[in-house]
Design a protein around this motif. Structure first.
Motif, PDB file in Angstrom:
ATOM      1  N   TYR A 110      65.546  48.895  44.484  1.00  0.00           N
ATOM      2  CA  TYR A 110      65.257  49.859  45.548  1.00  0.00           C
ATOM      3  C   TYR A 110      66.389  49.823  46.564  1.00  0.00           C
ATOM      4  O   TYR A 110      66.913  48.743  46.867  1.00  0.00           O
ATOM      5  CB  TYR A 110      63.951  49.500  46.263  1.00  0.00           C
ATOM      6  N   LEU A 112      65.921  52.009  49.426  1.00  0.00           N
ATOM      7  CA  LEU A 112      65.180  52.373  50.644  1.00  0.00           C
ATOM      8  C   LEU A 112      63.843  51.646  50.599  1.00  0.00           C
ATOM      9  O   LEU A 112      63.218  51.561  49.538  1.00  0.00           O
ATOM     10  CB  LEU A 112      64.898  53.875  50.693  1.00  0.00           C
ATOM     11  N   ASN A 113      63.406  51.136  51.737  1.00  0.00           N
ATOM     12  CA  ASN A 113      62.065  50.548  51.771  1.00  0.00           C
ATOM     13  C   ASN A 113      61.031  51.635  52.112  1.00  0.00           C
ATOM     14  O   ASN A 113      61.383  52.818  52.205  1.00  0.00           O
ATOM     15  CB  ASN A 113      62.020  49.356  52.736  1.00  0.00           C
ATOM     16  N   SER A 114      59.794  51.231  52.312  1.00  0.00           N
ATOM     17  CA  SER A 114      58.748  52.241  52.521  1.00  0.00           C
ATOM     18  C   SER A 114      58.865  52.954  53.871  1.00  0.00           C
ATOM     19  O   SER A 114      58.221  53.970  54.097  1.00  0.00           O
ATOM     20  CB  SER A 114      57.368  51.579  52.403  1.00  0.00           C
ATOM     21  N   TYR A 118      67.375  51.505  54.846  1.00  0.00           N
ATOM     22  CA  TYR A 118      68.224  50.920  53.819  1.00  0.00           C
ATOM     23  C   TYR A 118      67.851  49.459  53.557  1.00  0.00           C
ATOM     24  O   TYR A 118      67.624  48.693  54.491  1.00  0.00           O
ATOM     25  CB  TYR A 118      69.690  50.997  54.249  1.00  0.00           C
ATOM     26  N   THR A 119      67.759  49.086  52.308  1.00  0.00           N
ATOM     27  CA  THR A 119      67.455  47.697  51.966  1.00  0.00           C
ATOM     28  C   THR A 119      68.296  47.263  50.773  1.00  0.00           C
ATOM     29  O   THR A 119      68.619  48.077  49.901  1.00  0.00           O
ATOM     30  CB  THR A 119      65.962  47.507  51.631  1.00  0.00           C
ATOM     31  N   TRP A 123      63.502  43.400  44.538  1.00  0.00           N
ATOM     32  CA  TRP A 123      62.083  43.356  44.224  1.00  0.00           C
ATOM     33  C   TRP A 123      61.910  43.680  42.744  1.00  0.00           C
ATOM     34  O   TRP A 123      62.781  44.279  42.136  1.00  0.00           O
ATOM     35  CB  TRP A 123      61.298  44.393  45.041  1.00  0.00           C
ATOM     36  N   ASP A 124      60.772  43.294  42.202  1.00  0.00           N
ATOM     37  CA  ASP A 124      60.495  43.645  40.813  1.00  0.00           C
ATOM     38  C   ASP A 124      60.054  45.101  40.736  1.00  0.00           C
ATOM     39  O   ASP A 124      58.919  45.422  41.078  1.00  0.00           O
ATOM     40  CB  ASP A 124      59.386  42.734  40.254  1.00  0.00           C
ATOM     41  N   MET A 125      60.936  45.936  40.327  1.00  0.00           N
ATOM     42  CA  MET A 125      60.626  47.361  40.264  1.00  0.00           C
ATOM     43  C   MET A 125      59.943  47.693  38.944  1.00  0.00           C
ATOM     44  O   MET A 125      60.383  47.246  37.886  1.00  0.00           O
ATOM     45  CB  MET A 125      61.930  48.156  40.381  1.00  0.00           C
ATOM     46  N   ASN A 126      58.853  48.467  39.018  1.00  0.00           N
ATOM     47  CA  ASN A 126      58.210  48.959  37.809  1.00  0.00           C
ATOM     48  C   ASN A 126      58.987  50.183  37.328  1.00  0.00           C
ATOM     49  O   ASN A 126      58.836  51.282  37.855  1.00  0.00           O
ATOM     50  CB  ASN A 126      56.751  49.328  38.107  1.00  0.00           C
ATOM     51  N   ILE A 130      59.076  54.402  38.098  1.00  0.00           N
ATOM     52  CA  ILE A 130      60.255  55.045  38.710  1.00  0.00           C
ATOM     53  C   ILE A 130      60.816  56.138  37.789  1.00  0.00           C
ATOM     54  O   ILE A 130      61.114  57.244  38.232  1.00  0.00           O
ATOM     55  CB  ILE A 130      61.346  53.991  39.044  1.00  0.00           C
ATOM     56  N   PRO A 209      69.413  58.513  45.850  1.00  0.00           N
ATOM     57  CA  PRO A 209      69.893  57.279  46.481  1.00  0.00           C
ATOM     58  C   PRO A 209      68.838  56.191  46.632  1.00  0.00           C
ATOM     59  O   PRO A 209      69.202  55.024  46.781  1.00  0.00           O
ATOM     60  CB  PRO A 209      70.347  57.738  47.874  1.00  0.00           C
ATOM     61  N   CYS A 210      67.550  56.536  46.603  1.00  0.00           N
ATOM     62  CA  CYS A 210      66.494  55.544  46.899  1.00  0.00           C
ATOM     63  C   CYS A 210      66.485  54.378  45.916  1.00  0.00           C
ATOM     64  O   CYS A 210      66.024  53.290  46.247  1.00  0.00           O
ATOM     65  CB  CYS A 210      65.119  56.189  46.860  1.00  0.00           C
ATOM     66  N   VAL A 211      66.940  54.609  44.701  1.00  0.00           N
ATOM     67  CA  VAL A 211      66.920  53.569  43.670  1.00  0.00           C
ATOM     68  C   VAL A 211      68.296  53.478  43.023  1.00  0.00           C
ATOM     69  O   VAL A 211      69.013  54.476  42.936  1.00  0.00           O
ATOM     70  CB  VAL A 211      65.860  53.881  42.578  1.00  0.00           C
TER      71      VAL A 211
END
Lengths: 282, 136
Positions: A110, A112-114, A118-119, A123-126, A130, A209-211
């Motif tokens: 990720y 972008l966070n919720s 910007y982050t 994290w474990d992305m599913n 996505i 850009p979010c991912v």
């Protein structure tokens, strides 16, 4: 699992190092994966041994004869052939939608966070979810292809990428449809050549850009296109896009520790703007 | 996009296309045309192509070769797509339609791109919450 969708991993000469395959599984991907290799790959038997029926081989010369390589060389150690072959392979396998992945992705992240900040925290992305979200957007818009961003887009932090017109680029993780076929051009730098050349004529491409993906450092991974890059450096590579769009692309030095020549795109001189329908007179 | 990426050297599109600082706001890749109606002469920069064409015309190559080279020289004409979108907004219906056919602007019909982009961003944010809920 997503319907009518599959993942292609484009690879050459790295049967023991298809990093993306394990990365997809690590992130919970449950859909079909195909390993796309060409008939000039001497390591093909090893791919079959390891991945069996998941391996799809295409005829490199046949693809070469159907596209514009942008030069008169005969060095086919390039990904452009596999990129173009995927449309036909998807059709043959019965899929409308597919994603083209390189073989060197170490992570999906990720950006972008919720709170839409910007982050760069991992994290474990599913990835099933996505891919589903990306595919759903792709199906609702007239774009030729959309892609996730890549780590390099955020060197120095977000770097304005979330809002910049540079998002009209498209690299690495091409989500495509056999119903919106297009041709990648130019033996190397084929992704840039394509979104610049087709983009200037109204073909739409977008990076989300979010991912993003994370990759092995460029030219540090044996096999694939590393050898062709090491042979000619980035000098030749970068000039392909200048040939396709001399009015909006030039060559500049990039990087500080290891400066190298790289293409530089004047985006506002490259792609037509997307504007609201209200502006149109009826 | 920095100064080096702007062949026109204009400040107009810089201010409109990018935020200098990330604003934590979802921004669809849509351009909003400006109030100012630019002159049609501002839309393209033919400096390089004109110079090439002048040289071609003075040359001794055949007329057919000249025709070819002149077509090729036009590849160096620089289009300013932000100003072109501004011009489109003020153009009459016929001009607009011809500009659309030539893909000088892309129309976001029914706000599919804009609204879809917002939904996409929100869906990814929701998934972020889902994927990080055990960790936070």
């Amino acid at each position: 699992m997503l319907n009518d969708f599959c993942a292609f991993i484009l690879t050459h000469g790295r049967p023991d190092n298809v990093i993306t395959y394990n990365t997809l599984l690590k992130h919970g991907y449950t859909g079909p994966i195909y390993i796309v290799i060409d008939n000039e790959d001497k390591t093909a038997p090893k791919y079959y041994e390891k991945y069996g029926a998941k391996v799809i081989m295409f005829d490199k010369v046949a693809v070469a004869q159907s596209i514009d390589e942008g030069d008169n060389f005969d060095d086919r150690r390039a990904i452009i052939y596999a990129r173009n072959a995927c449309f036909g392979i998807a059709k043959k396998l019965g899929y409308t939608y597919f994603i083209e992945l390189d073989d060197d992705y170490t992570d999906f992240r990720y950006r972008l966070n919720s709170n839409f900040e910007y982050t760069c925290v991992r994290w474990d992305m599913n990835i099933d979810k996505i891919f589903g979200i990306l595919l759903s957007y792709y199906q609702s818009i007239p774009f030729l292809s959309i892609a996730m961003s890549q780590g390099g887009d955020f060197i120095g932090g977000d770097n304005g990428f979330f809002t910049s017109i540079r998002r009209r680029k498209c690299m690495n993780t091409f989500i495509c449809s056999i119903e919106r076929g297009f041709i990648f051009n130019g033996r190397i730098n084929e992704d840039v050549n394509t979104y610049v050349n087709l983009g200037s004529r109204g073909g739409l491409f977008l990076t989300i850009p979010c991912v993003s993906i994370e990759q092995v450092d460029t030219q540090a991974n044996k096999g694939g296109m590393t050898e062709i890059y090491l042979n000619s450096g980035t000098y030749v590579k970068s000039f392909y896009t200048v040939m396709y769009s001399p009015s909006s692309v030039c060559i500049r030095m990039m990087g500080t520790h290891h400066p190298r020549l790289h293409h530089s795109i004047a985006w506002s001189n490259t792609v037509p703007m997307i504007i609201p329908e209200e502006v149109k007179k009826r | 996009m920095g100064k080096q990426n702007d062949l026109f050297g204009s400040d107009i599109e810089k201010a409109d296309l990018i935020d200098k600082k990330y604003t934590a706001k979802i921004k669809a890749p849509i351009y909003i045309p400006k109030q100012r109606n630019p002159s049609i002469y501002e839309l393209v920069n033919t400096l390089k192509s004109d110079s090439l064409i002048e040289e071609i015309k003075k040359s001794n190559v055949t007329n057919l070769e000249k025709d070819f080279l002149i077509e090729a020289a036009r590849r160096h004409t620089v289009f300013n797509y932000a100003l072109i979108a501004d011009y489109y907004a003020h153009a009459n219906k016929e001009m607009q339609e011809l500009m659309e056919k030539s893909a000088l602007v892309i129309i976001d019909f029914d706000k599919a791109i804009e609204y879809g982009y917002v939904k996409l961003s929100e869906d990814i944010a929701d998934q972020y919450i889902e994927d990080t809920k055990d960790a936070e």
